[in-house]
Design a protein around this motif. Structure first.
Motif, PDB file in Angstrom:
ATOM      1  N   ASP A 301       8.771   3.034   3.280  1.00 44.13           N
ATOM      2  CA  ASP A 301       9.286   1.453   3.292  1.00 44.13           C
ATOM      3  C   ASP A 301       8.101   0.465   3.587  1.00 44.13           C
ATOM      4  O   ASP A 301       8.349  -0.590   3.086  1.00 44.13           O
ATOM      5  CB  ASP A 301      10.108   1.673   4.440  1.00 44.13           C
ATOM      6  CG  ASP A 301      11.413   2.366   4.281  1.00 44.13           C
ATOM      7  OD1 ASP A 301      11.575   2.557   2.966  1.00 44.13           O
ATOM      8  OD2 ASP A 301      12.213   2.778   5.270  1.00 44.13           O
ATOM      9  N   CYS A 304       6.776  -0.512   0.478  1.00 47.24           N
ATOM     10  CA  CYS A 304       7.805  -1.067  -0.413  1.00 47.24           C
ATOM     11  C   CYS A 304       7.995  -2.378  -0.221  1.00 47.24           C
ATOM     12  O   CYS A 304       8.281  -3.224  -1.174  1.00 47.24           O
ATOM     13  CB  CYS A 304       8.977  -0.165  -0.591  1.00 47.24           C
ATOM     14  SG  CYS A 304       9.021   1.419  -1.540  1.00 47.24           S
ATOM     15  N   GLN A 305       7.766  -2.793   0.820  1.00 50.92           N
ATOM     16  CA  GLN A 305       8.025  -4.087   1.417  1.00 50.92           C
ATOM     17  C   GLN A 305       6.516  -5.097   1.111  1.00 50.92           C
ATOM     18  O   GLN A 305       6.508  -6.080   1.765  1.00 50.92           O
ATOM     19  CB  GLN A 305       8.444  -4.126   3.058  1.00 50.92           C
ATOM     20  CG  GLN A 305       9.675  -3.611   2.937  1.00 50.92           C
ATOM     21  CD  GLN A 305       9.976  -3.517   4.632  1.00 50.92           C
ATOM     22  OE1 GLN A 305       9.080  -4.332   5.284  1.00 50.92           O
ATOM     23  NE2 GLN A 305      10.913  -2.714   4.960  1.00 50.92           N
ATOM     24  N   HIS A 307       3.320  -4.239   2.043  1.00 52.96           N
ATOM     25  CA  HIS A 307       2.334  -4.269   2.996  1.00 52.96           C
ATOM     26  C   HIS A 307       1.532  -2.872   3.055  1.00 52.96           C
ATOM     27  O   HIS A 307       1.929  -2.035   2.270  1.00 52.96           O
ATOM     28  CB  HIS A 307       3.092  -4.027   4.615  1.00 52.96           C
ATOM     29  CG  HIS A 307       3.924  -5.504   4.652  1.00 52.96           C
ATOM     30  ND1 HIS A 307       3.373  -7.033   5.156  1.00 52.96           N
ATOM     31  CD2 HIS A 307       5.236  -5.684   5.002  1.00 52.96           C
ATOM     32  CE1 HIS A 307       4.172  -7.442   5.422  1.00 52.96           C
ATOM     33  NE2 HIS A 307       5.414  -6.718   5.148  1.00 52.96           N
TER      34      HIS A 307
END
Length: 319
Positions: A301, A304-305, A307
């Motif tokens: 996650d 995926c964002q 970062h």
């Protein structure tokens, strides 16, 4: 000088040399010199031999085993004891690496595939699950041993690649190297526990050898190409591990599988009560797998964002 005179001169010279070299006094001098040299070597190297002899003597005085390894380099592992004063018998982990598992974690959580990457990761795991399920059926112990030999690979591969990345870029990893290596070590301890209970047959060992070799290389490539995909795949693998151990618990509860006493290594590693059973061990192992599930989905996650892992502190100690 004519040839005859030269021959006579050479013979005289050889006789003189032979008398000096082979004379009794010369031999005595040579022996004396050799003895002195040996005494000198002994005085220089005696520290090594005397230290080894002293170590051996000390071991005999302490009643240690004659098979103990003595080292010139002075390396000696510390003697570790339990809280009750008894000897610590495990070399694969130390008392300060033991912990109490958090079994309150939700074992039914599932990451719903939201995009093409998630769906690819999910269906890849579902496809790989089919042949494994057909082969092992309800042989939970053999299934668990294969599962752990594979599950211990991703953390080591990810930690290794992050370690190299940290060295190349001269930057920290946010603790993710340690977190992933902790995961790999925890999975390996699951395997060490099962090894105390069952011994795999030769064909099961062959399967492990083949599957682990193929999975290591495939996961290495996947992590190089897309770390977020690699972590998502592991997240779904851990979800299947949780399901597998849940089925194991059901068969223990209905009597289909013998609920034998827990191995001593499991009692020490998870700090379980002395009278714990195999069911108690499976419960804590399932909790560990659920934690690994959350850690890898969380890592995916983050990326995926948009970062990098180092931007979010790693959950070190999150088994």
């Amino acid at each position: 000088m004519n040839p005859v005179a030269a021959t006579k001169m050479s013979g005289l010279l050889l006789r003189q040399l032979s008398q000096r070299v082979l004379s009794t006094s010369a031999c005595r001098g040579l022996v004396a010199e050799t003895s002195a040299n040996l005494r000198h070597v002994g005085s220089v190297g005696g520290v090594r031999y005397k230290s080894t002899q002293a170590t051996d003597a000390a071991q005999e005085e302490k009643g240690e085993s004659s098979k103990a390894i003595s080292s010139y380099w002075g390396i000696a592992p510390p003697k570790i004891t339990k809280e009750d004063g008894s000897a610590w018998k495990w070399n694969c982990f130390r008392p300060w690496e033991a912990y109490t598992a958090d079994v309150s974690i939700d074992v039914e959580k599932h990451h719903k595939p939201n995009n093409m990457m998630d769906k690819f990761a999910y269906w890849t795991v579902q496809t790989l699950k089919i042949p494994v399920g057909l082969f092992f059926q309800r042989r939970h112990m053999c299934h668990a041993m294969l599962l752990e030999t594979v599950a211990a690979v991703p953390g080591m591969v990810g930690g290794m690649l992050l370690h190299c990345k940290s060295l190349r870029r001269f930057e920290h990893s946010g603790g993710w190297i340690k977190a992933l290596l902790e995961e790999a070590e925890n999975e390996r301890m699951h395997l060490m526990t099962f090894c105390e209970i069952a011994q795999p047959a030769w064909y099961e060992r062959a399967i492990v050898f083949a599957v682990q070799g193929a999975f290591f290389n495939a996961y290495f490539v996947a992590y190089v190409v897309s770390p977020k995909l690699a972590h998502r795949i592991v997240g779904y693998l851990e979800e299947e591990a949780v399901i597998s151990y849940t089925e194991f618990l059901k068969d223990l509860d209905n009597g289909s599988f013998e609920n034998r006493p827990a191995p001593a290594i499991a009692i020490d590693y998870w700090r379980l009560p002395p009278d714990s059973t195999l069911r108690d061990v499976i419960v804590v192992i399932r909790a560990d797998e659920a934690h690994h599930r959350d850690l890898n989905h969380y890592a995916s996650d983050i990326q995926c964002q948009g970062h990098e892992l180092k931007e979010a502190p790693a959950p070190i100690g999150y088994h």
